[in-house]
Enzyme design. Sequence first.
Site, PDB file in Angstrom:
ATOM      1  N   ARG A 114       0.892  -1.175   0.000  1.00 53.54           N
ATOM      2  CA  ARG A 114       0.000   0.000   0.000  1.00 53.54           C
ATOM      3  C   ARG A 114       0.920   1.211   0.000  1.00 53.54           C
ATOM      4  NH1 ARG A 114      -5.366   1.561   1.592  1.00 53.54           N
ATOM      5  NH2 ARG A 114      -5.353   3.574   2.639  1.00 53.54           N
ATOM      6  N   HIS A 141      -6.850   1.152  -7.159  1.00 57.71           N
ATOM      7  CA  HIS A 141      -7.248   0.498  -5.894  1.00 57.71           C
ATOM      8  C   HIS A 141      -8.092  -0.736  -6.247  1.00 57.71           C
ATOM      9  CE1 HIS A 141      -7.776  -0.101  -1.778  1.00 57.71           C
ATOM     10  NE2 HIS A 141      -8.353   1.023  -1.394  1.00 57.71           N
ATOM     11  N   GLN A 144     -10.284  -2.719  -3.607  1.00 60.05           N
ATOM     12  CA  GLN A 144     -11.520  -2.011  -3.277  1.00 60.05           C
ATOM     13  C   GLN A 144     -12.577  -2.266  -4.349  1.00 60.05           C
ATOM     14  OE1 GLN A 144     -12.214   0.168  -0.436  1.00 60.05           O
ATOM     15  NE2 GLN A 144     -14.225  -0.320  -1.280  1.00 60.05           N
ATOM     16  N   ASP A 236     -16.346   9.363  -2.641  1.00 55.25           N
ATOM     17  CA  ASP A 236     -15.121   9.192  -1.865  1.00 55.25           C
ATOM     18  C   ASP A 236     -14.776  10.557  -1.268  1.00 55.25           C
ATOM     19  OD1 ASP A 236     -12.783   8.194  -0.784  1.00 55.25           O
ATOM     20  OD2 ASP A 236     -11.755   7.860  -2.680  1.00 55.25           O
ATOM     21  N   CYS A 276     -16.029   4.165  -0.097  1.00 57.50           N
ATOM     22  CA  CYS A 276     -14.924   3.258   0.256  1.00 57.50           C
ATOM     23  C   CYS A 276     -14.371   3.521   1.650  1.00 57.50           C
ATOM     24  CB  CYS A 276     -13.818   3.322  -0.800  1.00 57.50           C
ATOM     25  SG  CYS A 276     -13.216   4.982  -1.102  1.00 57.50           S
ATOM     26  N   ARG A 304     -14.190  -6.287   1.758  1.00 52.96           N
ATOM     27  CA  ARG A 304     -12.748  -6.190   1.516  1.00 52.96           C
ATOM     28  C   ARG A 304     -12.070  -7.473   2.029  1.00 52.96           C
ATOM     29  NH1 ARG A 304     -10.157  -1.222   1.214  1.00 52.96           N
ATOM     30  NH2 ARG A 304      -8.245  -2.468   1.112  1.00 52.96           N
TER      31      ARG A 304
END
Length: 316
Positions: A114, A141, A144, A236, A276, A304
């Site tokens: 990450r 991502h 996600q 987001d 998210c 997730r």
Amino acid sequence: MGNETQMELDLRGRDFLAMADYAPEEIRYLIDQAIELKRKQKAGEVYQPLKGKTLGMIFEKSSTRTRVSFEVGIYQLGGQGLFLSKNDIQMGRGETIWDTAQVMSRYLDGIMIRTFAHRNVIELARGATVPVINGLSDQSHPCQALADYQTILEKKGKLAGLKIAYIGDGNNVAHSLMMGAAKLGLHIAVATPEGYEPNPVETKMARDNAAKYGGQVTICRDPREAAEDADVVYTDVWASMGQEAEQREREVAFKGYQVNEALMKHAKPDYVFMHCLPAHRGEEVSEGVMDGEHSIVFDQAENRLHAQKAIMAATM
């Protein structure tokens, strides 16, 4: 699961860096596996295909969901997660990413990273001889997005033909959602203020794939146009991690892009709301929408865990 996705696909040794790298049937296979692993876990069935295996988890960017879901996920699959912060390893400071990848491949069975720059993910994957999973980069991502499409399938019973309205910053999440929609046959309408559109290269790639697989990618300015007849409305934060200095300027730019009750009148009556997380209530989303009856944000967050378990089980 539909019959077309009952096939066993061999994804062993594959990296999971971006939605673009996987064919539609491979993405759908991973979604179906995630749903099956979720069923097993809820039923209390022990399933440990990764017994004795270790996942190295490199965190240059901190996280709640990514850290907890990967660590719990590898443990539930019978393996072990090793948390490595940027202070724990020499990568990019005293040692090249390539050398780090080579060394870690001798110790580990998989690596999750990450990070900020997507080039770090690419470089790590080039140097590694074990699967590398992108837990987030500035460009992409994919974990996600995989969890998001799993959630939409669970809630709506199908994917192809649905419309997603994505309202806000054309960021890494938007890129992965666009590519997923393109490959899985959904229509995604992205509404952003001027200067905050998705990366043009990502948009072109998504549109090329949409033309091939029956999806549709629309970029517009007006949130109402995007939300019109949407099955799913997604947003987001306006300023992601690392963009805190731009917070004020972004608040001005995104005025009028809040997902709220007035905007939701344009969506289908049975729309679902997704985010998210982390969310800033009263900023990119109103409290009423975030905590309302249409919100599925915590189901999405839970998935997730299941989606990432599917990726690890398939690749490691």
